[in-house]
Design an enzyme around this catalytic site. Structure first.
Site, mmCIF file in Angstrom:
data_model
loop_
_atom_site.group_PDB
_atom_site.id
_atom_site.type_symbol
_atom_site.label_atom_id
_atom_site.label_comp_id
_atom_site.label_asym_id
_atom_site.label_seq_id
_atom_site.Cartn_x
_atom_site.Cartn_y
_atom_site.Cartn_z
ATOM 1 C CG ASP A 188 -0.026 0.353 2.741
ATOM 2 O OD1 ASP A 188 0.995 -0.988 2.703
ATOM 3 O OD2 ASP A 188 -0.779 0.690 3.503
ATOM 4 C CG HIS A 498 -1.239 -7.253 -1.719
ATOM 5 N ND1 HIS A 498 -2.223 -7.808 -2.743
ATOM 6 C CD2 HIS A 498 -0.998 -6.383 -0.826
ATOM 7 C CE1 HIS A 498 -3.427 -6.416 -1.757
ATOM 8 N NE2 HIS A 498 -2.689 -5.763 -0.870
ATOM 9 C CG ASP A 547 3.414 -15.749 -6.672
ATOM 10 O OD1 ASP A 547 3.509 -14.855 -6.526
ATOM 11 O OD2 ASP A 547 4.013 -15.798 -7.679
ATOM 12 C CD GLU A 556 0.700 -5.521 2.488
ATOM 13 O OE1 GLU A 556 0.346 -6.084 2.905
ATOM 14 O OE2 GLU A 556 1.221 -4.221 2.047
#
Ligand code: 9MR
Length: 577
Positions: A188, A498, A547, A556
Site C-alpha cells: 500500500d 501484493h 503467489d 504482500e
C-alpha cells in the site's frame, strides 16, 4: 593393431552405455529437475555451511554433480522424520566440506531427480543484497524513479505529499503541512512511523557493525557517487520524511495515509487526500529511538542534521513520558493499516537505549538497567516486538558507554535465547528455529537469523554462523513451498506479490528485491484472493501460501520484512572471508 583399435572402441561404447544407464538423471532435462529438493536457490558460500532438504524420498545418499554430470561430492541423507507442519518426510543433505567454487552444480538424488543449478561462490548473495536495499529506493515517494537508476521499473513521481491534512485524530481540527519523502510502507502507499522505525533501525544496526558494506556507488541510487555510504543515503530519504511527523508539542503522528486503501494503480495515478493521523506513544518512542540512533551515525556526514534530530528525539521521548498510554487505534473513518500495539515495553527499551548511547546521560540508563538480561523473541512480533532487539545490539556495539558488566549480562541473555532457538532449529526437520507461521512469517524467520548473527559476532562460535545461514536458506528456497521468496532471484520465483506498482506497471516481473510475507496459517485474506483463487494447501501451516496478487496476508511485501533480509545479506558480506 586393427583388432586392438576395435576392442578399444567397443570398450568405450560399452562404458558410455553403462554410464548413461546409471545416470539417466544426470541428463539436465527439465523433466529431471525436481521441486522435491529444496536448496538455497541463490547458491552457497565457500567455507560456510551448505545444506539442503529433500522430501518424500527412499534414497539414503546424494551426490553433488558439476555441469558435465561428473560427481564431485557424495554424502548420506540424514532422516529427519515427518514434519507435521508440511506433511512431508524430510531428509537433509550436508555438503559443507565441498568447497570448490564453481557455477551450475546440482544435487542428484537417485529416484528423485536433480535440483536446480546453483553456484558456490563468494558472490552468490552480492546482487541480491544490493537489490534488497534497492527495493527501498523503489518505494520512494515524492520523486520519480529515473530510468538510469530504476531501469525498466522507472516511473513518474507518486504522492508529492506537500499538502497533507491534519485528521481530527491528530489533535488539530484543520490545516495541512508538508510531509514529503520517505518510503511507501508495503504493497500500500501509506507511511507509518512504527514500521519505519524498526525497518530503518535494523538497517542502521547493520551499518554500525559493518560500515563498509554497501559503499558509495554500490546501489546505483541517485545519491550514488556523493562520497557517502549508499545504505546511509537510502535511509536518509526516510529520515527526511520522518522529521515531518513530529507535532509542535513533541508527540509524533502515527501515520500519513488516505482514509481507505486505494486500488491497484500506479503511485502517480492516485490523488486522494492524505492525512496526519493520531499521535501515539508507540510512534513517539520509535521516532525517539531511531532519531537518537541516526544522530550518532550521521554525525560525521552532517553534524547539523545530527544535532537537530537528537533534539527531536529528546522531545519525542519527553512527550512519551507524559503520554505513556496513548495507544493507537484507527479512528472510525480510517481503514488503512492499524499497527496497533498496546504493549510498548520494547519501544521504551529501544528509545532509552539509543538515547543513552548517543547522549551518555545516566537518566536513560535507569529504565533499562534491570532489563539487560531479558532479551526475548516472539513469533509474529516483527514490528511490534522487535525494536528492543536493536537496542540490545546497539548496547553491545562499539559506540555503547555501557560498562562491561552490563554488556556481559546482555551477552549471556542473547546466548541463552539463541541457544534455545538453536535447539528448536536442530529438532525441526527443515532446520529453522520457529515452527509457527503467521502474517509475515518470513520476517520472523529472518529476524531469528539476525539474532544468530549477533550471537556469532559476540562469541565467534561458528555454530551461530551456521544457524544464521541455515535460517536464511529457508527464505531463499529451502522451504516447504519451494519458492525463493525474494523477488527477481531464484529458480522458482514469486511473481505476483501484493504490491501496487508491481501489479499496475504492465511489466510481467515484480519489482525486484522484495521479500514476500510467506506462509500464514491464519489465511486472513481467504475471501479476498480474487476470482477462483484459493490456497492450494490449507492444512499444513508451512505450506499455506499463494503467489497471488490478492493475497495480502501471505504475499504482500513490507519494509520491516525486507530489513532483516538486508541485515543478513550485509552480515554475510561482512563476514565473508
Ligand atoms: O505486518 C502486519 C501484521 O503483523 C498484521 O497482522 C497485519 C494486520 O494488522 O498488518 C500487517 O501490516 C500491514 C500494515 O497494517 C499496512 N501495510 C501493509 C502491512 C503488511 O501487510
Amino acid at each position: 593393431m586393427i583388432l586392438t583399435f576395435k576392442k578399444i572402441s567397443i570398450y568405450i561404447l560399452l562404458s558410455l552405455a553403462v554410464l548413461s544407464c546409471n545416470h539417466t538423471q544426470r541428463n539436465f532435462e527439465p523433466e529431471n529437475e525436481t521441486e522435491e529438493i529444496r536448496i538455497n536457490q541463490l547458491g552457497y558460500l565457500p567455507h560456510r555451511v551448505k545444506k539442503f532438504v529433500v522430501v518424500n524420498t527412499e534414497a539414503s545418499e546424494f551426490e553433488v554433480v558439476d555441469r558435465n554430470g561428473k560427481t564431485v561430492f557424495s554424502g548420506d541423507l540424514i532422516d529427519q522424520g515427518e514434519w507435521t507442519s508440511s506433511g512431508e518426510q524430510v531428509k537433509i543433505g550436508d555438503f559443507t566440506s565441498f568447497d570448490e567454487a564453481g557455477l551450475d552444480y546440482r544435487i542428484l538424488v537417485e529416484g528423485t531427480g536433480l535440483s536446480y543449478a546453483f553456484d558456490i561462490s563468494y558472490d552468490v548473495f552480492t546482487e541480491a543484497g544490493k537489490a534488497s536495499i534497492k527495493s527501498y529506493y523503489f518505494q520512494r515517494n515524492s520523486m520519480p524513479i529515473e530510468e538510469r537508476n530504476g531501469g525498466k521499473f522507472a516511473r513518474p513521481a507518486g504522492h508529492p505529499d506537500d499538502t497533507v491534512y491534519y485528521h481530527s485524530s491528530s489533535g488539530r481540527s484543520s490545516g495541512f503541512k508538508s510531509s514529503k519523502y520517505g518510503w511507501y510502507d508495503a504493497g500500500d502507499y501509506g507511511k507509518y512511523v512504527v514500521n519505519a522505525g524498526v525497518s530503518a533501525g535494523t538497517m542502521l544496526a547493520l551499518y554500525e557493525r559493518f560500515p563498509d558494506v554497501f559503499a558509495d556507488g554500490s546501489l546505483n541510487i541517485p545519491e550514488s557517487g556523493n562520497g557517502q555510504n549508499d545504505l546511509l543515503d537510502e535511509i536518509r530519504y526516510e529520515l527526511d520524511w520522518l522529521i515531518t511527523m513530529q507535532d509542535n508539542d513533541g508527540g509524533v503522528f502515527t501515520k500519513v495515509t488516505t482514509k481507505n486503501f486505494v486500488g491497484f494503480v500506479m503511485p502517480h495515478e492516485t490523488h486522494e487526500d492524505r492525512y496526519f493521523i493520531g499521535k501515539s506513544t508507540a510512534a513517539s518512542l520509535n521516532y525517539a529511538a531511531l532519531l537518537a540512533m541516526a544522530s550518532r551515525i550521521y554525525q560525521e556526514i552532517d553534524s547539523e542534521f545530527a544535532e537537530d534530530i537528537l533534539n527531536m528525539a529528546e522531545k519525542a521521548w519527553n512527550w512519551a513520558v507524559t503520554h505513556p498510554e496513548k495507544y493507537y487505534r484507527n479512528p472510525e473513518d480510517i481503514f488503512t493499516g492499524g499497527y496497533g500495539d498496546r504493549n510498548v515495553t520494547q519501544e521504551w527499551f529501544w528509545a532509552a537505549a539509543e538515547l543513552y548511547i548517543t547522549t551518555g546521560e545516566e537518566r536513560y540508563l535507569e529504565p533499562i538497567s534491570n532489563k539487560l538480561d531479558k532479551i526475548q523473541f516472539n513469533v509474529g512480533g516483527s514490528w511490534a516486538n522487535y525494536q528492543d532487539k536493536i537496542g540490545y545490539f546497539s548496547l553491545l556495539g562499539k559506540n555503547s558507554p555501557l560498562d562491561d558488566t552490563g554488556k556481559s549480562t546482555i551477552k549471556t541473555s542473547l546466548i541463552n535465547l539463541t541457544d534455545s532457538l538453536g535447539t528448536v532449529l536442530e529438532s525441526t526437520p527443515y532446520h529453522i528455529p520457529i515452527d509457527r507461521f503467521v502474517w509475515g512469517s518470513n520476517s520472523d524467520i529472518l529476524n531469528t537469523a539476525v539474532l544468530f548473527a549477533n550471537a556469532f559476532l559476540e562469541t565467534g562460535d561458528p555454530k551461530y554462523l551456521n544457524w544464521s545461514i541455515e535460517t536464511t536458506d529457508y527464505v531463499l528456497g529451502k522451504n516447504a513451498t519451494g519458492y525463493s521468496f525474494l523477488t527477481g532471484f531464484g529458480d522458482k520465483k514469486v511473481m505476483h506479490i501484493h504490491h501496487r506498482p508491481s501489479g499496475a506497471d504492465g511489466i510481467d516481473e515484480p519489482v525486484p528485491g522484495f521479500v514476500a510475507g510467506g506462509p500464514n496459517a491464519g489465511m486472513n485474506d481467504r475471501n479476498d484472493l480474487g476470482e477462483g483463487a484459493s490456497y492450494p494447501d490449507q492444512t499444513h501451516p508451512a505450506k499455506v501460501y499463494i503467489d497471488a496478487q490478492g493475497s495480502y496476508a501471505s504475499n504482500e511485501v513490507c519494509l520491516n520484512w525486507n530489513a532483516p533480509m538486508v541485515y543478513m545479506f550485509g552480515f554475510l558480506e561482512g563476514v565473508k572471508y
